[in-house]
Scaffold this motif. Sequence first.
Motif, PDB file in Angstrom:
ATOM      1  N   SER A 143      14.427   0.633  -4.646  1.00 23.33           N
ATOM      2  CA  SER A 143      13.704   0.264  -3.428  1.00 23.33           C
ATOM      3  C   SER A 143      12.359  -0.379  -3.671  1.00 23.33           C
ATOM      4  N   VAL A 144      11.524   0.298  -4.439  1.00 23.53           N
ATOM      5  CA  VAL A 144      10.141  -0.166  -4.565  1.00 23.53           C
ATOM      6  C   VAL A 144       9.864  -0.846  -5.892  1.00 23.53           C
ATOM      7  N   GLN A 145      10.891  -1.028  -6.730  1.00 25.96           N
ATOM      8  CA  GLN A 145      10.644  -1.563  -8.066  1.00 25.96           C
ATOM      9  C   GLN A 145      10.135  -3.006  -8.034  1.00 25.96           C
ATOM     10  N   TRP A 146      10.666  -3.805  -7.109  1.00 29.28           N
ATOM     11  CA  TRP A 146      10.182  -5.185  -7.054  1.00 29.28           C
ATOM     12  C   TRP A 146       8.823  -5.254  -6.375  1.00 29.28           C
ATOM     13  N   THR A 147       8.639  -4.422  -5.349  1.00 28.79           N
ATOM     14  CA  THR A 147       7.366  -4.426  -4.634  1.00 28.79           C
ATOM     15  C   THR A 147       6.262  -3.824  -5.491  1.00 28.79           C
TER      16      THR A 147
ATOM     17  N   THR B  43       0.431   1.314  -0.704  1.00 26.68           N
ATOM     18  CA  THR B  43       1.650   0.546  -0.450  1.00 26.68           C
ATOM     19  C   THR B  43       2.838   1.469  -0.194  1.00 26.68           C
ATOM     20  N   GLY B  44       2.907   2.560  -0.925  1.00 27.01           N
ATOM     21  CA  GLY B  44       4.056   3.456  -0.821  1.00 27.01           C
ATOM     22  C   GLY B  44       4.204   4.112   0.534  1.00 27.01           C
ATOM     23  N   ILE B  45       3.142   4.707   1.052  1.00 33.59           N
ATOM     24  CA  ILE B  45       3.226   5.430   2.320  1.00 33.59           C
ATOM     25  C   ILE B  45       3.444   4.485   3.507  1.00 33.59           C
ATOM     26  N   PRO B  46       2.611   3.434   3.672  1.00 37.35           N
ATOM     27  CA  PRO B  46       2.864   2.501   4.788  1.00 37.35           C
ATOM     28  C   PRO B  46       4.216   1.802   4.671  1.00 37.35           C
ATOM     29  N   GLY B  47       4.665   1.544   3.419  1.00 42.42           N
ATOM     30  CA  GLY B  47       5.950   0.879   3.232  1.00 42.42           C
ATOM     31  C   GLY B  47       7.105   1.706   3.752  1.00 42.42           C
ATOM     32  N   TRP B  48       7.046   2.997   3.541  1.00 42.84           N
ATOM     33  CA  TRP B  48       8.093   3.892   4.037  1.00 42.84           C
ATOM     34  C   TRP B  48       8.130   3.870   5.564  1.00 42.84           C
ATOM     35  N   ILE B  49       6.957   3.955   6.169  1.00 42.65           N
ATOM     36  CA  ILE B  49       6.872   3.920   7.637  1.00 42.65           C
ATOM     37  C   ILE B  49       7.361   2.578   8.172  1.00 42.65           C
TER      38      ILE B  49
ATOM     39  N   TRP C 213      13.084   4.884  -0.744  1.00 39.95           N
ATOM     40  CA  TRP C 213      11.729   4.332  -0.797  1.00 39.95           C
ATOM     41  C   TRP C 213      10.732   5.446  -1.095  1.00 39.95           C
ATOM     42  N   LEU C 214      10.896   6.575  -0.438  1.00 40.44           N
ATOM     43  CA  LEU C 214       9.967   7.690  -0.633  1.00 40.44           C
ATOM     44  C   LEU C 214      10.037   8.206  -2.067  1.00 40.44           C
ATOM     45  N   LEU C 215      11.252   8.408  -2.566  1.00 38.30           N
ATOM     46  CA  LEU C 215      11.422   8.878  -3.934  1.00 38.30           C
ATOM     47  C   LEU C 215      10.888   7.855  -4.929  1.00 38.30           C
ATOM     48  N   GLY C 216      11.236   6.588  -4.696  1.00 33.89           N
ATOM     49  CA  GLY C 216      10.780   5.534  -5.588  1.00 33.89           C
ATOM     50  C   GLY C 216       9.272   5.416  -5.621  1.00 33.89           C
TER      51      GLY C 216
END
Length: 499
Positions: free
Chosen positions: A253-257, A289-295, A81-84
């Motif tokens: 991980s994050v491609q759909w989101t 979205t990226g940072i909160p999503g990882w957490i 997720w972090l890399l994505g």
Amino acid sequence: MSSRVDDDDHNLEALGYKPSFRREFTNLATISFAFSIMGLCSSVAMTFNTPLLLGGPASVRIFHTSHPEKQITFTQATWCWLLGSCMCLTLGSSIAEIVSAFPTCGGVYTASARLCPPTHRAVVGWLVGWLNILGQIAGISSTEFGLATMILGAVSIALPGFVITPGKTVGLFTGLLITHGILNSLATKQLAFLTRSFIFVNLGSAIIIIIVLLATTPRSEMHPASYVFGGQGIINQTGGWNNGIAFLFGLLSVQWTMTDYDATAHISEEVRRAAYAAPSAIFIAVIGTGIPGWIFNIVLVLCSGPIGDLPGASGSAFLQIMVTRMGIPAALFLWTFVCLTAFFGAQAALQACSRMLYAFSRDHGLPDSGYFSHVSRLTQTPLRAIWLATGISILPGLLDLASPVAANAIFALTAMALDISYIIPIFLRRLYADHPEVRFKPGPFYMGSGIIGWAANVACVSWTLFVCVIFSLPTILPVTKDNMNYASVITIGVVIVSG
């Protein structure tokens, strides 16, 4: 404000278009719109089953299908997720740069046509337009289908005897789409007013759920770091793929989101200071979205409890974790807000898609003689395009009644079709940078002509091509008619037909 609107309209006219909409979207409404498209909280909820139950807790990745139990994967996805997210930031930034230069409803297809020589413009615009439409429609359908599944899952928790069937799911899916069609028929002023609240529900729901989960999970029942981040959470159940390929599945991980970046571009003719507000909203939403999503993913795995208890009666591992830690009443109460984020996301996606269809019809990309480019005098919105988008988006969901495999393929191609349509204008901008008949005039959001801009463009194009290859692979071996990944077949078919 009047002078700013006049400037926006003058810029639009300079691009060859007559202003047709009222510019009612403020900075807050535009940012909220961009956040709602990505739908952090609901996207995790819709897609949490696949990685946690079949790839192991450390795999937690986001990949949506209507039947996630048929997708199996392994990854170290807490890190994926972090890399994505970092790679999606390069794509989001590159798209924001394009949107700032070409703030029209056509979005990337308009930009693509203008970033290549005149002899290629019709073909390039046509191809990118159809790819974008394909991704937009698939995105709406997958979001609505996920929302229908989430609602029925909650009902099954509240009413233990309730049985979820494909008919009930498709029926609710259809009803939700029609509801969104009605809401999108409102005037732009009302749409902007409603949209302003989306960001607070979206981020607020995620933050509150994180806090409540941590507060209600005994420290002794939380999983250790090695389970969340390391080897204890790794399971390769792909049936034959080696660990390297299995890991690559998790990089989705994050491609759909984090997709549909240009949705904000599609409403840019309704946005004040569009060249500034639209690209800024994209950039802010990707980071937000990226940072909160990882957490969020880390906390869900940390508090998930015994994996054997999941996904529970509702079929949703996310909801079952909430029920286990909070109890049924509190879990269902918070789940309402999770469903709202999905509802808002589908609302925004349908609005963006309808504007895309309106623009494509306006540019004679559709074989309709401009019929769907009509703007209602009553609402000053493209009602015909709205209901065209609504009707077409129902069709992929109906496939689930006949063939879940076909439905899965439709849902799986969302990110592939959209992301391919995004990298084409980015690539063309660099390819024809010195062409005498192509002129790229940067907008206010510009990464410059130096190493930062080049690095972001090269990284996002390379990343997208790489991910599309992974997206095309079946996630289970051996390959059968039931687990074959048809997403690439459909995408290539659309490219051939549109060409």
